[in-house]
Design a protein around this motif. Structure first.
Motif, short mmCIF file in Angstrom:
data_model
loop_
_atom_site.label_atom_id
_atom_site.label_comp_id
_atom_site.label_asym_id
_atom_site.label_seq_id
_atom_site.Cartn_x
_atom_site.Cartn_y
_atom_site.Cartn_z
N SER A 1 47.25 38.48 46.13
CA SER A 1 47.47 39.43 45.05
C SER A 1 46.22 39.58 44.18
O SER A 1 45.92 40.68 43.71
CB SER A 1 48.68 39.03 44.20
OG SER A 1 48.44 37.84 43.52
N LEU A 2 45.48 38.51 43.99
CA LEU A 2 44.21 38.60 43.26
C LEU A 2 43.20 39.46 44.02
O LEU A 2 42.46 40.24 43.42
CB LEU A 2 43.64 37.21 42.98
CG LEU A 2 44.39 36.39 41.95
CD1 LEU A 2 43.83 34.97 41.90
CD2 LEU A 2 44.33 37.04 40.58
N HIS B 1 44.18 43.01 43.59
CA HIS B 1 43.79 43.42 42.23
C HIS B 1 42.30 43.74 42.17
O HIS B 1 41.90 44.75 41.59
CB HIS B 1 44.14 42.31 41.23
CG HIS B 1 43.68 42.62 39.85
ND1 HIS B 1 42.47 42.17 39.36
CD2 HIS B 1 44.25 43.34 38.85
CE1 HIS B 1 42.32 42.61 38.13
NE2 HIS B 1 43.38 43.31 37.79
N ASP B 2 41.48 42.91 42.79
CA ASP B 2 40.03 43.15 42.80
C ASP B 2 39.70 44.47 43.49
O ASP B 2 38.84 45.23 43.02
CB ASP B 2 39.30 42.01 43.50
CG ASP B 2 39.30 40.72 42.69
OD1 ASP B 2 39.62 40.78 41.48
OD2 ASP B 2 38.99 39.66 43.27
N CYS C 1 41.66 47.05 43.66
CA CYS C 1 42.10 48.11 42.73
C CYS C 1 41.07 48.34 41.63
O CYS C 1 40.80 49.49 41.27
CB CYS C 1 43.45 47.75 42.12
SG CYS C 1 44.83 47.86 43.26
N VAL C 2 40.51 47.28 41.11
CA VAL C 2 39.49 47.40 40.07
C VAL C 2 38.25 48.12 40.64
O VAL C 2 37.69 49.02 40.01
CB VAL C 2 39.12 46.03 39.48
CG1 VAL C 2 37.89 46.11 38.60
CG2 VAL C 2 40.30 45.45 38.71
#
Length: 80
Positions: A46-47, A50-51, A53-54
């Motif tokens: 999930s991290l 997220h990365d 997505c950023v």
């Protein structure tokens, strides 16, 4: 300028493909029995999502800025 726009669009397409693939993989892990027992792996995945997505947000902003600059340049050229 057009070359930079194409680079941004290519990077966005690459990241979108990667994000879709990573999310499918994460969903498969969540739906499997072993996903419940491997929470650290899920958190790591999930991290990573997220990365991505950023990064994707960064490239969308860059594309927006470049498109705006291109429009400004084209308007200035049309006025001359």
């Amino acid at each position: 300028m057009q070359e930079r726009l194409e680079i941004c669009k290519g990077k966005i397409a690459e990241l979108e493909t990667k994000l879709k693939k990573d999310m499918k993989l994460m969903n498969r892990v969540i739906e499997s029995d072993r996903g419940l027992f491997n929470l650290s792996h899920l958190r790591s995945m999930s991290l990573h999502v997220h990365d991505v997505c950023v990064d994707l947000e960064h490239w969308y902003l860059m594309l927006d800025v470049l498109e705006h600059i291109t429009e400004e340049v084209n308007d200035n050229e049309d006025q001359q």
